[in-house]
Design a protein around this motif. Structure first.
Motif, mmCIF file in Angstrom:
data_model
loop_
_atom_site.group_PDB
_atom_site.id
_atom_site.type_symbol
_atom_site.label_atom_id
_atom_site.label_comp_id
_atom_site.label_asym_id
_atom_site.label_seq_id
_atom_site.Cartn_x
_atom_site.Cartn_y
_atom_site.Cartn_z
ATOM 1 N N SER A 1 7.263 -1.996 -10.041
ATOM 2 C CA SER A 1 8.450 -2.692 -9.558
ATOM 3 C C SER A 1 8.315 -3.248 -8.144
ATOM 4 N N LEU A 2 7.476 -2.647 -7.343
ATOM 5 C CA LEU A 2 7.370 -3.059 -5.949
ATOM 6 C C LEU A 2 6.062 -3.789 -5.639
ATOM 7 N N GLY A 3 5.195 -3.859 -6.629
ATOM 8 C CA GLY A 3 3.950 -4.588 -6.441
ATOM 9 C C GLY A 3 2.869 -3.851 -5.665
ATOM 10 N N VAL A 4 2.985 -2.555 -5.558
ATOM 11 C CA VAL A 4 1.961 -1.776 -4.872
ATOM 12 C C VAL A 4 0.653 -1.910 -5.652
ATOM 13 N N ARG A 5 -0.425 -2.256 -4.972
ATOM 14 C CA ARG A 5 -1.697 -2.475 -5.652
ATOM 15 C C ARG A 5 -2.724 -1.387 -5.393
ATOM 16 N N LYS A 6 -2.607 -0.685 -4.284
ATOM 17 C CA LYS A 6 -3.579 0.362 -3.982
ATOM 18 C C LYS A 6 -2.859 1.663 -3.687
ATOM 19 N N ILE A 7 -3.419 2.732 -4.216
ATOM 20 C CA ILE A 7 -2.896 4.072 -3.952
ATOM 21 C C ILE A 7 -4.079 4.899 -3.467
ATOM 22 N N TYR A 8 -3.899 5.540 -2.340
ATOM 23 C CA TYR A 8 -4.961 6.366 -1.765
ATOM 24 C C TYR A 8 -4.674 7.832 -2.046
ATOM 25 N N MET A 66 0.835 -1.161 0.000
ATOM 26 C CA MET A 66 0.000 0.000 0.000
ATOM 27 C C MET A 66 0.888 1.236 0.000
ATOM 28 N N ALA A 67 0.529 2.210 -0.806
ATOM 29 C CA ALA A 67 1.227 3.494 -0.820
ATOM 30 C C ALA A 67 0.219 4.584 -0.524
ATOM 31 N N CYS A 68 0.640 5.588 0.173
ATOM 32 C CA CYS A 68 -0.249 6.691 0.485
ATOM 33 C C CYS A 68 0.449 7.993 0.141
ATOM 34 N N TRP A 69 -0.224 8.828 -0.622
ATOM 35 C CA TRP A 69 0.322 10.136 -0.980
ATOM 36 C C TRP A 69 -0.707 11.158 -0.551
ATOM 37 N N ALA A 70 -0.443 11.828 0.537
ATOM 38 C CA ALA A 70 -1.413 12.771 1.086
ATOM 39 C C ALA A 70 -1.174 14.155 0.487
ATOM 40 N N ARG A 71 -1.652 14.327 -0.712
ATOM 41 C CA ARG A 71 -1.534 15.606 -1.406
ATOM 42 C C ARG A 71 -2.570 15.596 -2.516
ATOM 43 N N ASN A 72 -3.155 16.709 -2.779
ATOM 44 C CA ASN A 72 -4.216 16.734 -3.777
ATOM 45 C C ASN A 72 -3.721 16.529 -5.202
ATOM 46 N N ALA A 73 -2.663 17.181 -5.595
ATOM 47 C CA ALA A 73 -2.227 17.160 -6.990
ATOM 48 C C ALA A 73 -1.108 16.151 -7.211
ATOM 49 N N CYS A 82 -10.302 14.056 -8.014
ATOM 50 C CA CYS A 82 -10.788 13.280 -9.163
ATOM 51 C C CYS A 82 -9.765 13.249 -10.296
ATOM 52 N N ILE A 83 -9.135 14.375 -10.551
ATOM 53 C CA ILE A 83 -8.100 14.439 -11.594
ATOM 54 C C ILE A 83 -6.927 13.535 -11.221
ATOM 55 N N SER A 84 -6.499 13.594 -9.967
ATOM 56 C CA SER A 84 -5.396 12.751 -9.506
ATOM 57 C C SER A 84 -5.739 11.278 -9.651
ATOM 58 N N CYS A 85 -6.946 10.903 -9.258
ATOM 59 C CA CYS A 85 -7.363 9.506 -9.371
ATOM 60 C C CYS A 85 -7.357 9.043 -10.825
ATOM 61 N N GLY A 86 -7.787 9.893 -11.731
ATOM 62 C CA GLY A 86 -7.758 9.546 -13.151
ATOM 63 C C GLY A 86 -6.351 9.288 -13.645
ATOM 64 N N LYS A 87 -5.407 10.122 -13.214
ATOM 65 C CA LYS A 87 -4.010 9.923 -13.614
ATOM 66 C C LYS A 87 -3.480 8.598 -13.080
ATOM 67 N N LEU A 88 -3.839 8.276 -11.847
ATOM 68 C CA LEU A 88 -3.343 7.049 -11.234
ATOM 69 C C LEU A 88 -4.002 5.811 -11.825
ATOM 70 N N ARG A 89 -5.267 5.903 -12.162
ATOM 71 C CA ARG A 89 -5.943 4.770 -12.819
ATOM 72 C C ARG A 89 -5.287 4.460 -14.168
ATOM 73 N N ALA A 90 -4.790 5.493 -14.837
ATOM 74 C CA ALA A 90 -4.109 5.291 -16.117
ATOM 75 C C ALA A 90 -2.870 4.421 -15.948
ATOM 76 N N LEU A 91 -2.311 4.393 -14.734
ATOM 77 C CA LEU A 91 -1.160 3.526 -14.459
ATOM 78 C C LEU A 91 -1.595 2.083 -14.272
ATOM 79 N N GLY A 92 -2.878 1.884 -14.068
ATOM 80 C CA GLY A 92 -3.392 0.548 -13.772
ATOM 81 C C GLY A 92 -3.525 0.304 -12.285
ATOM 82 N N LEU A 146 5.153 6.836 -8.154
ATOM 83 C CA LEU A 146 4.069 5.894 -7.896
ATOM 84 C C LEU A 146 4.002 4.819 -8.981
ATOM 85 N N SER A 147 4.327 5.173 -10.199
ATOM 86 C CA SER A 147 4.382 4.186 -11.274
ATOM 87 C C SER A 147 5.451 3.138 -10.982
#
Length: 89
Positions: free
Chosen positions: A23-30, A1-8, A76-86, A17-18
């Motif tokens: 490379s590290l197998g992180v599956r969820k990003i909050y 699990m990775a956590c990035w507490a920042r809006n942008a 929402c914009i941040s989540c869209g960018k992260l979803r693009a990573l899979g 995060l990619s």
């Protein structure tokens, strides 16, 4: 699990995060946002910090310049960018 507490999510963070996801197998990003964000308020006045400007300036436009709703749009914009990573967001 990775956590990035920042809006942008700027490019350097996205790259990091990619790497974590691939490379590290992180599956969820909050993505943890907050209301009354000073950076978003500045973006609504076209005064966003340069490294955050592209994303922060889009959010107020999406929210019809309602600063309170714009904070949610940044997330929402941040989540869209992260979803693009899979990543699961």
């Amino acid at each position: 699990m990775a956590c990035w507490a920042r809006n942008a999510v700027i490019e350097a963070v996205l790259d990091s995060l990619s790497f974590a996801e691939k490379s590290l197998g992180v599956r969820k990003i909050y993505v943890i946002g907050h209301m009354r964000c000073g950076a978003v308020a500045l973006a609504a006045q076209d005064k966003a910090p340069p490294s955050l400007a592209p994303q922060l300036e889009e959010a107020p436009r999406r929210a019809s310049y309602d600063v309170r709703r714009a904070g949610l749009e940044v997330v929402c914009i941040s989540c869209g960018k992260l979803r693009a990573l899979g990543a699961e967001v």
